[in-house]
Design a protein around this motif. Structure first.
Motif, PDB file in Angstrom:
ATOM      1  N   PHE A 268      -1.442   0.267  -2.297  1.00 26.31           N
ATOM      2  CA  PHE A 268      -2.662  -0.488  -1.991  1.00 26.31           C
ATOM      3  C   PHE A 268      -2.410  -1.983  -2.048  1.00 26.31           C
ATOM      4  O   PHE A 268      -2.789  -2.735  -1.140  1.00 26.31           O
ATOM      5  CB  PHE A 268      -3.783  -0.110  -2.969  1.00 26.31           C
ATOM      6  N   ALA A 269      -1.770  -2.455  -3.127  1.00 32.37           N
ATOM      7  CA  ALA A 269      -1.529  -3.881  -3.297  1.00 32.37           C
ATOM      8  C   ALA A 269      -0.655  -4.434  -2.171  1.00 32.37           C
ATOM      9  O   ALA A 269      -0.917  -5.534  -1.650  1.00 32.37           O
ATOM     10  CB  ALA A 269      -0.889  -4.149  -4.653  1.00 32.37           C
ATOM     11  N   LYS A 270       0.357  -3.690  -1.783  1.00 34.78           N
ATOM     12  CA  LYS A 270       1.245  -4.127  -0.701  1.00 34.78           C
ATOM     13  C   LYS A 270       0.477  -4.267   0.613  1.00 34.78           C
ATOM     14  O   LYS A 270       0.595  -5.276   1.314  1.00 34.78           O
ATOM     15  CB  LYS A 270       2.395  -3.135  -0.542  1.00 34.78           C
ATOM     16  N   GLU A 271      -0.333  -3.256   0.945  1.00 38.34           N
ATOM     17  CA  GLU A 271      -1.106  -3.288   2.192  1.00 38.34           C
ATOM     18  C   GLU A 271      -2.125  -4.429   2.179  1.00 38.34           C
ATOM     19  O   GLU A 271      -2.296  -5.137   3.181  1.00 38.34           O
ATOM     20  CB  GLU A 271      -1.813  -1.961   2.394  1.00 38.34           C
ATOM     21  N   ALA A 272      -2.815  -4.593   1.041  1.00 38.38           N
ATOM     22  CA  ALA A 272      -3.824  -5.646   0.953  1.00 38.38           C
ATOM     23  C   ALA A 272      -3.193  -7.029   1.032  1.00 38.38           C
ATOM     24  O   ALA A 272      -3.731  -7.940   1.654  1.00 38.38           O
ATOM     25  CB  ALA A 272      -4.639  -5.499  -0.329  1.00 38.38           C
ATOM     26  N   ALA A 273      -2.032  -7.189   0.394  1.00 33.27           N
ATOM     27  CA  ALA A 273      -1.335  -8.472   0.438  1.00 33.27           C
ATOM     28  C   ALA A 273      -0.900  -8.792   1.868  1.00 33.27           C
ATOM     29  O   ALA A 273      -1.056  -9.932   2.346  1.00 33.27           O
ATOM     30  CB  ALA A 273      -0.115  -8.454  -0.486  1.00 33.27           C
ATOM     31  N   GLU A 274      -0.392  -7.793   2.568  1.00 34.08           N
ATOM     32  CA  GLU A 274       0.031  -7.998   3.972  1.00 34.08           C
ATOM     33  C   GLU A 274      -1.154  -8.353   4.853  1.00 34.08           C
ATOM     34  O   GLU A 274      -1.000  -9.072   5.858  1.00 34.08           O
ATOM     35  CB  GLU A 274       0.745  -6.755   4.488  1.00 34.08           C
ATOM     36  N   ALA A 275      -2.350  -7.867   4.489  1.00 33.11           N
ATOM     37  CA  ALA A 275      -3.558  -8.175   5.247  1.00 33.11           C
ATOM     38  C   ALA A 275      -4.158  -9.522   4.858  1.00 33.11           C
ATOM     39  O   ALA A 275      -5.175  -9.948   5.440  1.00 33.11           O
ATOM     40  CB  ALA A 275      -4.600  -7.069   5.050  1.00 33.11           C
TER      41      ALA A 275
END
Length: 279
Positions: A268-275
């Motif tokens: 989740f954190a990786k996806e949100a950071a990329e967004a």
């Protein structure tokens, strides 16, 4: 439920612009259901019963997500009245979002049970998306850290709102398999709030801090976010009750219903950071 049946099924989604409601709407559409969004933008208002019948009439099922908090003093009355109105309009399949470990939520759950509907209750832990959307995300993005009334040792089974949405849609489309049941949903592991913030920092490539404060001290943060004073007082009482470690255990609700593991916080954190959630 067959694909043909799904296409003929209309589901009302309350809070359709919110963290869970928006995801329930998208998941329901992906499953082939016809979604009827119920929000103030579409003329629906939880506090105005005169707006309910129009959105409910002709629907087959509904997802109920009470605004502010399911344990709020007025929630049980509103949930009971809306559920009764739904049954009167021919909407018998109802799924309610409730709160894991929150005793104040039980009156609203009982009101749903008493409505005569074919009900399912989904009890969820704290959403991972609370870190990436709303005031906590803004504090992390602009302040370089997070202040919150969860002690350093308190662990939480943070659950991804996408998992909640998928469980809700499964309950809506299961031909009654989950009627009359409570589904407890969590993420796959326990994290302290400080550990969660550290994972967000690692994903975002930033140094982020976490500071635990007493609940009463946190009231100033809530009012600073624009939370009305009365609601802030309620939330502080709620935080003192919930953030005591009572939710520091996992459940298998997501896996039992969906046949897969829940989303992990690191992903989740990786996806949100990329967004760009914390940029």
């Amino acid at each position: 439920m067959t694909q043909d049946t799904a296409r003929k099924t209309t589901v009302v989604v309350t809070g359709a612009t919110g963290r869970t409601g928006g995801r329930v709407a998208r998941a329901a559409e992906a499953a082939g259901l016809t979604v009827r969004a119920a929000s103030r933008g579409t003329g629906f208002d939880w506090s105005d019963p005169s707006t309910w019948a129009e959105v409910l009439r002709g629907a087959d099922a509904a997802y109920l997500a009470y605004p502010t908090d399911i344990g709020a003093p007025e929630a049980a009355g509103a949930v009971g009245r809306l559920a009764g109105e739904a049954v009167a309009c021919g909407v018998r399949r109802l799924v309610l979002l409730s709160a894991r470990g929150e005793e104040r939520a039980r009156p609203a759950e009982e009101a749903l049970r008493a409505s005569g509907a074919d009900w399912t209750i989904v009890r969820a832990a704290w959403f991972t998306q609370n870190f990436s959307e709303g005031p906590l995300a803004e504090e992390l993005r602009l302040g370089g850290g997070l202040v919150f009334p969860a002690a350093d040792a308190v662990r939480e089974p943070f659950v991804d709102a996408r998992d909640i949405a998928d469980v809700v849609v499964a309950a809506l489309t299961s031909n009654g398999r989950y009627a009359g049941r409570v589904i407890d949903v969590t993420g796959p592991r326990l994290l302290t709030w400080g550990e969660a913030v550290a994972e967000i920092g690692a994903a975002a490539g930033r140094e982020l801090s976490y500071r635990a404060v007493p609940a009463r001290e946190y009231r100033a943060h809530l009012t600073g976010f624009g939370v009305p004073a009365e609601e802030a007082d309620f939330l502080i009482d709620l935080f003192e009750e919930l953030l005591d470690g009572r939710n520091a255990h996992l459940s298998d609700g997501v896996e039992r219903v969906l046949g897969r593991k829940p989303h992990d916080f690191t992903a989740f954190a990786k996806e949100a950071a990329e967004a760009g959630a914390w940029s």
